[in-house]
Design an enzyme around this catalytic site. Structure first.
Site, PDB file in Angstrom:
ATOM      1  N   ILE A 526       8.681   2.290   0.359  1.00 38.33           N
ATOM      2  CA  ILE A 526       8.805   0.941  -0.331  1.00 38.33           C
ATOM      3  C   ILE A 526       7.616   0.755   0.581  1.00 38.33           C
ATOM      4  CG2 ILE A 526      10.736   1.108  -2.470  1.00 38.33           C
ATOM      5  CD1 ILE A 526      11.357  -2.001  -0.821  1.00 38.33           C
ATOM      6  N   GLY A 527       7.352   0.228   1.303  1.00 39.07           N
ATOM      7  CA  GLY A 527       6.236  -0.558   2.119  1.00 39.07           C
ATOM      8  C   GLY A 527       6.327   0.451   3.945  1.00 39.07           C
ATOM      9  N   GLY A 529       4.691  -0.076   7.451  1.00 40.07           N
ATOM     10  CA  GLY A 529       4.335  -1.137   7.918  1.00 40.07           C
ATOM     11  C   GLY A 529       3.742  -0.842   9.413  1.00 40.07           C
ATOM     12  N   PHE A 531       4.920  -0.831  12.631  1.00 35.96           N
ATOM     13  CA  PHE A 531       6.111  -0.125  13.269  1.00 35.96           C
ATOM     14  C   PHE A 531       6.672   0.457  12.546  1.00 35.96           C
ATOM     15  CE2 PHE A 531       8.122  -4.036  11.513  1.00 35.96           C
ATOM     16  CZ  PHE A 531       7.301  -4.805  11.787  1.00 35.96           C
ATOM     17  N   GLY A 532       6.654   0.163  11.263  1.00 30.16           N
ATOM     18  CA  GLY A 532       7.072   2.058  10.517  1.00 30.16           C
ATOM     19  C   GLY A 532       7.382   1.664   9.613  1.00 30.16           C
ATOM     20  N   LYS A 533       8.565   2.438   8.277  1.00 29.67           N
ATOM     21  CA  LYS A 533       8.265   2.384   6.626  1.00 29.67           C
ATOM     22  C   LYS A 533       9.419   1.428   6.633  1.00 29.67           C
ATOM     23  CE  LYS A 533       6.734   7.274   7.088  1.00 29.67           C
ATOM     24  NZ  LYS A 533       7.286   8.939   6.797  1.00 29.67           N
ATOM     25  N   VAL A 534       9.540   0.819   5.303  1.00 22.32           N
ATOM     26  CA  VAL A 534      10.276   0.681   4.712  1.00 22.32           C
ATOM     27  C   VAL A 534      11.241   1.149   4.058  1.00 22.32           C
ATOM     28  CG1 VAL A 534      10.966  -2.026   3.353  1.00 22.32           C
ATOM     29  CG2 VAL A 534       9.247  -1.880   5.171  1.00 22.32           C
ATOM     30  N   LYS A 548      14.013  -1.846   7.217  1.00 24.22           N
ATOM     31  CA  LYS A 548      12.491  -1.853   7.488  1.00 24.22           C
ATOM     32  C   LYS A 548      13.457  -0.463   9.269  1.00 24.22           C
ATOM     33  CE  LYS A 548       9.396  -4.785   8.495  1.00 24.22           C
ATOM     34  NZ  LYS A 548       9.092  -6.212   9.209  1.00 24.22           N
ATOM     35  N   ASP A 644       0.611 -14.776  10.464  1.00 27.92           N
ATOM     36  CA  ASP A 644       0.222 -13.457   9.842  1.00 27.92           C
ATOM     37  C   ASP A 644       1.110 -14.186   7.992  1.00 27.92           C
ATOM     38  OD1 ASP A 644      -1.100 -11.406   8.989  1.00 27.92           O
ATOM     39  OD2 ASP A 644       1.010 -10.076   9.912  1.00 27.92           O
TER      40      ASP A 644
END
Ligand code: NAG
Ligand code: NAG
Ligand code: NAG
Ligand code: NAG
Ligand code: NAG
Ligand code: NAG
Ligand code: NAG
Ligand code: NAG
Ligand code: NAG
Ligand code: NAG
Ligand code: NAG
Length: 861
Positions: A526-527, A529, A531-534, A548, A644
Site C-alpha cells: 500500500i505504500g 518509501g 527505505f522499503g515497502k509498506v 513497513k 518532513d
C-alpha cells in the site's frame, strides 16, 4: 559591454598588466621529468624523461638521492611515475634550458617510505626563478588536510598531490630550487612543464566591490588553488587538450548539495569566442549546476561553494558558464557573490555568451584579507529581475592565487581542511585535546615534535576559533566518519539493537509477519518509501496493520528506521500514528503500525479518484495534524522536529481523524542540535523551509513553514511542485503567497469547494498559512498558535454551515460532500489547546474517535 546594464555600477573593469611574456612565434615545448631515475617512462600517452637521462636539457646542481619504491601509488593516472623520487637534504637545483614564455609548472608529490626518511616529516621550500612557490611545505600535511575536507563530504581521498603554477619565464632558463627546512629533507616525484597560450588570461577582470579607482594588477606567478567541473564528473588531464589540467567535481565544496541540480547536454557546444579554446575543454561546459531543480523551487537561497584559501593574497576567480536550457534571453538572471559581496548582478549568461550552448567565462578579482582563510562563491536570485531572476547556473570554477612581492608561498597551518564550521563539535574538540596531550607526553624525544609544538603554539594563539587545528595529522581518517553517521538521524549513534531493546511494543516473529502479509504479497503493498515497502496485513486477533519492511540494502534507510523506532517508542498521541510492534530477525527490520484506512491526506485532495474532502474535513485534518505536531514540539521531554511535514505524511483513519506519520527524519530539537553534525538538508522539496536552507539550522519553525505549505495545498488541491505549469505557478508556496498577499486566495481555490465554504473562514485560513510561510522563522507563529487559529476557522465555518443549512444553492451544488460531511458536531465554546487528549471538541457524535487503534494505511514518501 553596454548590454550588461547594471553591472557597471557594481563592477570595475581592471586593466591587467601581465608580467607574461608574449612568446610570439617561438615554438615552446613541454618538459616532462621523471625524478630520481635515469630511465624514461610513458604515462597516459606522454613520455616522461628521467632526470638523469642524457640530453634532457636539464641540469641537476647535485645528484641528491635517487629513491625508488616497489609499491605502486594508488593514483590511477600517474601511479607508475610515482615509483621514483629525488630526495634532498641540502639545497638542490633543477635547471631547465631553452625555456621561455608562459608555462604551467606542475610539481608532483607522492609520499612513500625510503631508508631513514619518514616522508611524513619532510618540510621544504621551493623557489622558481626567484619566485617563492612554497615554504615550510609538508606534502603529508597538505594531503591529510585535503583528504579530511574531501572525505567529510563523501569524496574519495587521494595519496598524491600536484601543485600547479603558471609562470612567466623571461630568461630562457628556469631554475627550480628546492630548499629543505633545517634538519629536514625534501623530495619530488615528477616535474611537468607545459606551455600556456598567451590568451589564457587575456580577458577583462571585474574587481569585487571596486572602489571606483582604476587599478593595475600585475603578478609574476599564479598558483592554481581549485579547478572544478561544476555539476559534472571529474575531468582527467588527458581529457584536457594540450594543457593537461585536472578538473575536480564540485560537490564536495558545496555548502548544501541539494541547493544545486546537475544538468547536462553535450550536443553542439562551442566557445563563445574563438580565442577561448584553451580556457577550458568543452567537457566543462557540457554540464552545469542550476537552481532550477523541478523539485527545489524555494529559490530564496544561494548555491554556495566554500574553499579554504591562504589569507592575505589576491585571487583571480574564473567562473565558466554555458546556458544549456533556454534558447531565449532573459530566462535566467542571477547574482554572483564572492566572499559575501556582490561580484555581479543582473548576470545573464545567454546574453553575455551570445546564445545557448556557448561556453563563456568571466574573471573576478578579489583580495582576501589577513584574517580570512576561506573564499565563498555564491550564486543566487536577483530579485530585481522578476521571475527570470530566480535561477542561477554555473558550469566550472577556477581559483587562482596571485603572487605578491615575489611570493606565492604561505606557511601552511595544516588542518585547515576541516576547519569549516559544520565539522566543529565539542566532541571532536575533546578528542583533539586528548590526542594532543597524548602526543605531548611522548614529545621530548622526537625532532618532529619540536616543529609540531612551534606550529601548535602559533596555531592556538592565532586562530582560537579553529579547534579542528591540527587534528587530521593525528587522527588521520578516523574523524571523518562522523558525517556518514550523521546522515539524518539523532538515533543513528545507537546501534539498532540498543534502540530496539528499550522500546515498547510487541516483538513479532518473522513468521508472524509473513503470515500477516501472505509472505509479503505484492498485491498487499500500500505504500513505497525511501527505505522499503509498506504492506497491509492482518495479525492474529484480526487487527488490520500496516507493515513497513526496511530494505536491508539501504544504509540511509537504516538510520531513518532507527529514528522512527526511537521516536515512536517515546511518543503516544492520538494524532500520531502509533506503533504496534516490530520484528528484527534474520537482518529484517520491520515495523508494525496501526492501519490508517483512509490513506494519505494528499490522496483526498488530488491525484486520485477519491471524492474530494469537504472544507470542514480539510480544516479538521489540518487541526489533527497540527495537534500531532504541537505535541511533538512541546509535549515530549525535548522538542522534536518532524522535518518532513507534508500531505503524504498526514494519514487519515476510517473516521478521517488525521495523524502524523513517518518520523524517519525527525530529530530532537535544539538541545541536541548544536553538537550534531548535519551536512545535508533533509526533507521534501516544495515544503522545505528556506531559512533552513540558508542557515542550516533546524528549528520547530521549519515544521511550521512546511505546515503552512500543507495549508495552501489543502486550499488549492494541487501538487506543491508542478513543473508542468507556467514558471510562476510551479511552486505552490510562491504562487499561493502571491494571491494571499493580494487577499484573493479564493482565485486559486480548489474549484470543487466553490460555494461550500465560509468565505470568512477561508480568509482566516489563508492568513494563518501566510504567517507560517514568513521568511524568518522567528516571525512565524508556533504550532500552538496555528492550532488555536485553525480551531477558530473551524468554528467560523461551522457557524456559517448552521446559518446556511437548508440553503438550496449550497446543498444542491455540493452533493459530493454529503457522503462524508454527515457528522456535524454540536460542540461550541472557545477552542482549547489540550494537546494530550488532542481533543478540544466538546462532544462528538462518535466514540470511535477514541478507538482508532486499528486501521491505517501507511504511505511512504
Ligand atoms: C641507469 O642507472 C643504472 C644504475 O643506477 C645503470 O646501471 C644504467 O646503466 C643507467 N642507464 C643509463 C641509460 O644511463
Ligand atoms: C633539448 O633541446 C633541444 C634543442 O632545443 C631539442 O631539440 C631537444 O628535443 C630537447 N630534448 C628534450 C629531451 O626535450
Ligand atoms: C640554485 O640556484 C640559485 C639561483 O640560481 C642559486 O642562488 C643557488 O646557489 C643554487 N643552489 C645550488 C645548490 O646550486
Ligand atoms: C605517514 O602517514 C600516513 C597517513 O597519515 C600513514 O599511513 C603512514 O604510515 C605514515 N608513514 C610513516 C612512515 O610514518
Ligand atoms: C571513489 O573511487 C571508486 C573506485 O575508484 C569509484 O568507483 C568511485 O566513483 C569514487 N567515488 C567518488 C565520489 O569519486
Ligand atoms: C595601468 O597601466 C597602464 C598601461 O600600462 C598605464 O597607462 C596606466 O597609467 C596604469 N594605471 C595605473 C592606475 O597605474
Ligand atoms: C541538448 O541540446 C540540443 C541542442 O540545443 C537539443 O536539441 C537537445 O534536445 C538537448 N538535449 C537535452 C537532453 O536537453
Ligand atoms: C549547432 O550550432 C551551430 C552554430 O551555433 C548552428 O548553426 C547549428 O544549427 C546547431 N545545430 C544543432 C543541431 O543545434
Ligand atoms: C583573439 O585574439 C586576437 C589576438 O590576441 C585578437 O586580435 C582578437 O581580437 C581576439 N578575438 C576575440 C573575438 O576576442
Ligand atoms: C560569509 O558569510 C558566511 C556565512 O554567512 C560566513 O561564515 C563567512 O565568514 C563570511 N565570509 C566573509 C569573508 O565575510
Ligand atoms: C546570498 O549570499 C549573499 C552573500 O552571502 C547574501 O547577501 C544574500 O542574502 C544571499 N541570498 C539569499 C537568497 O540567501
Amino acid at each position: 559591454m553596454g548590454l550588461l546594464g547594471r553591472d557597471i555600477f557594481v563592477l570595475l573593469f581592471l586593466v591587467i598588466v601581465f608580467a607574461f611574456t608574449r612568446t610570439g612565434e617561438a615554438q615552446s615545448s613541454s618538459f616532462l621529468i621523471n625524478c630520481g631515475t635515469n630511465s624514461s617512462i610513458t604515462v597516459s600517452g606522454r613520455k616522461w624523461v628521467g632526470d638523469l637521462a642524457p640530453n634532457n636539457n636539464l641540469t641537476l646542481s647535485s645528484s641528491g638521492i635517487a629513491a625508488s619504491t616497489a609499491t605502486l601509488s594508488d593514483d590511477s593516472t600517474y601511479g607508475p611515475l610515482y615509483k621514483t623520487a629525488r630526495v634532498f637534504t641540502n639545497g638542490f637545483n633543477y635547471t631547465f634550458q631553452g625555456i621561455k614564455g608562459n608555462y604551467f609548472v606542475r610539481l608532483h608529490f607522492s609520499p612513500f617510505s625510503f631508508d631513514n626518511y619518514n616522508v611524513n616529516e619532510s618540510s621544504f621550500g621551493v623557489v622558481a626563478n626567484g619566485l617563492k612557490l612554497l615554504s615550510e611545505f609538508s606534502v603529508h600535511g597538505e594531503i591529510s588536510d585535503k583528504n579530511a575536507y574531501l572525505q567529510s563530504s563523501g569524496s574519495n581521498s587521494s595519496s598524491s598531490l600536484i601543485k600547479e603554477y603558471i609562470l612567466a619565464i623571461n630568461l630562457d632558463l628556469l631554475v627550480i630550487e628546492f630548499i629543505p627546512a633545517k634538519g629536514s629533507f625534501g623530495y619530488i616525484n615528477a616535474i611537468e612543464i607545459v606551455p600556456v597560450v598567451d590568451t589564457l588570461f587575456a580577458g577583462p577582470v571585474s574587481k569585487v566591490g571596486g572602489n571606483g579607482a582604476n587599478q593595475n594588477i600585475s603578478w609574476q606567478g599564479i598558483e592554481t588553488m581549485y579547478r572544478l567541473n561544476v555539476g559534472g564528473s571529474e575531468i582527467n588531464p588527458s581529457q584536457d587538450s594540450d594543457l593537461w589540467r585536472a578538473w575536480e567535481v564540485d560537490s564536495s565544496y558545496m555548502i548544501t548539495a541539494n541547493a544545486g541540480f546537475e544538468i547536462k547536454n553535450s550536443s553542439n557546444i562551442t566557445y563563445s569566442s574563438v580565442n577561448d579554446s584553451s580556457v577550458a575543454p568543452l567537457l566543462v561546459y557540457e554540464s552545469a549546476r542550476t537552481m532550477s531543480n523541478t523539485e527545489v523551487l524555494e529559490k530564496r537561497f544561494n548555491m554556495s561553494w566554500k574553499f579554504g584559501v591562504d589569507p592575505d593574497f589576491d585571487y583571480l576567480i574564473r567562473l565558466h558558464f554555458c546556458e544549456l536550457v533556454y534558447d531565449k534571453e532573459n530566462q535566467r538572471i542571477f547574482r554572483i557573490y564572492i566572499n559575501n559581496r556582490t561580484a555581479a548582478d543582473n548576470f545573464n549568461v545567454f546574453v553575455r555568451a551570445g546564445g545557448k550552448n556557448k561556453g563563456y567565462h568571466q574573471d573576478f578579482f578579489d583580495v582576501v584579507s589577513p584574517k580570512v582563510d576561506t573564499l565563498w562563491i555564491q550564486l543566487g536570485p536577483d530579485t530585481a529581475a522578476g521571475a527570470a531572476g530566480t535561477d542561477a547556473l554555473l558550469s566550472g570554477l577556477e581559483i587562482f592565487k596571485l603572487s605578491r612581492n615575489g611570493n606565492l608561498a604561505y606557511v601552511e597551518k595544516y588542518g585547515r581542511g576541516v576547519s569549516s564550521p559544520r565539522r566543529r563539535s565539542s566532541k571532536t574538540q575533546l578528542l583533539w585535546v586528548g590526542v594532543g596531550a597524548g602526543i605531548a607526553s611522548v614529545a621530548i624525544l622526537a625532532t618532529l615534535l619540536f616543529c609540531f609544538c612551534n606550529r601548535w603554539r602559533q596555531k592556538s594563539s592565532e586562530t582560537k576559533n579553529n579547534p579542528a587545528g591540527w587534528r587530521p595529522l593525528f587522527l588521520n581518517g578516523s574523524i571523518v566518519n562522523s558525517t556518514a553517521n550523521a546522515k539524518g538521524a539523532a538515533g543513528s549513534q545507537n546501534p539498532y539493537g540498543a534502540v530496539a531493546s528499550t522500546r515498547v511494543g510487541k516483538r513479532f516473529m518473522l513468521a508472524e509477519v509473513r503470515a500477516a502479509t501472505n509472505n509479503f504479497d505484492e498485491s498487499l503493498v500500500i505504500g513505497l518509501g525511501g527505505f522499503g515497502k509498506v504492506y497491509k496485513g492482518e495479525i492474529d486477533d484480526g487487527t488490520l496493520v500496516a507493515i513497513k519492511r526496511a530494505n536491508p540494502q539501504s544504509q540511509q534507510g537504516l538510520a531513518e528506521f532507527e529514528t522512527e523506532i526511537e521516536m515512536l517508542s517515546k511518543l503516544r498521541h492520538r494524532h500520531l500514528v502509533s506503533l504496534i510492534g516490530f520484528c528484527e530477525e534474520q537482518n529484517e527490520m520491520i515495523l508494525v503500525y496501526e492501519y490508517m484506512a483512509n490513506g494519505t491526506l494528499r490522496s483526498h485532495l488530488f491525484g486520485s479518484d477519491l471524492p474530494p474532502l469537504t472544507w470542514k474535513l480539510r480544516v479538521e485534518a489540518c487541526i489533527g495534524a497540527a495537534r500531532g505536531l504541537h505535541y511533538l514540539h512541546t509535549g515530549a521531554e525535548r522538542g522534536i522536529i518532524h522535518r518532513d511535514v507534508k500531505t503524504t505524511n498526514i494519514l487519515l483513519d476510517e473516521n478521517f481523524v488525521a495523524k502524523m506519520s513517518d518520523f524517519g527524519l525527525s530529530k530532537t530539537g535544539p538541545a541536541l542540535d548544536h553538537t550534531h553534525v548535519s551536512t545535508a538538508v533533509k526533507g521534501s522539496f516544495g515544503y522545505l523551509d528556506p531559512e533552513y536552507f540558508r542557515r542550516q539550522q533546524l528549528t520547530e519553525k521549519s515544521d511550521v513553514y512546511s505546515f503552512g505549505v500543507v495549508l495552501f495545498e489543502v486550499v488549492c488541491a494541487r501538487a506543491v511542485i508542478n513543473p508542468t505549469l507556467p514558471k510562476d505557478q510551479i511552486n505552490l508556496a510562491e504562487w499561493a503567497m502571491k494571491w494571499q498577499r493580494q487577499r484573493s486566495l479564493e482565485t486559486i481555490l480548489d474549484p470543487r469547494l466553490e460555494g461550500s465554504y465560509c468565505p470568512e473562514s477561508l480568509k482566516k485560513f489563508g492568513e494563518i498559512a501566510e504567517k507560517c510561510l514568513a521568511d524568518e522563522g522567528k516571525s512565524r507563529p508556533t504550532l500552538g498558535e496555528v492550532l488555536w487559529h485553525l480551531e477558530y476557522v473551524l468554528q467560523l465555518h461551522e457557524a456559517w454551515m448552521r446559518t446556511n443549512a437548508g440553503d438550496n444553492s449550497f446543498t444542491s451544488s455540493q452533493a459530493f460532500g454529503a457522503l462524508v460531511e454527515g457528522e456535524a458536531e454540536e460542540g461550541e465554546g472557545p477552542p482549547s489547546l489540550d494537546e494530550e487528549t488532542g481533543c478540544s471538541r466538546k462532544s462528538t457524535t462518535r466514540g470511535s474517535h477514541e478507538s482508532t487503534e486499528d486501521g491505517a494505511e501507511m504511505h511512504g514518501h
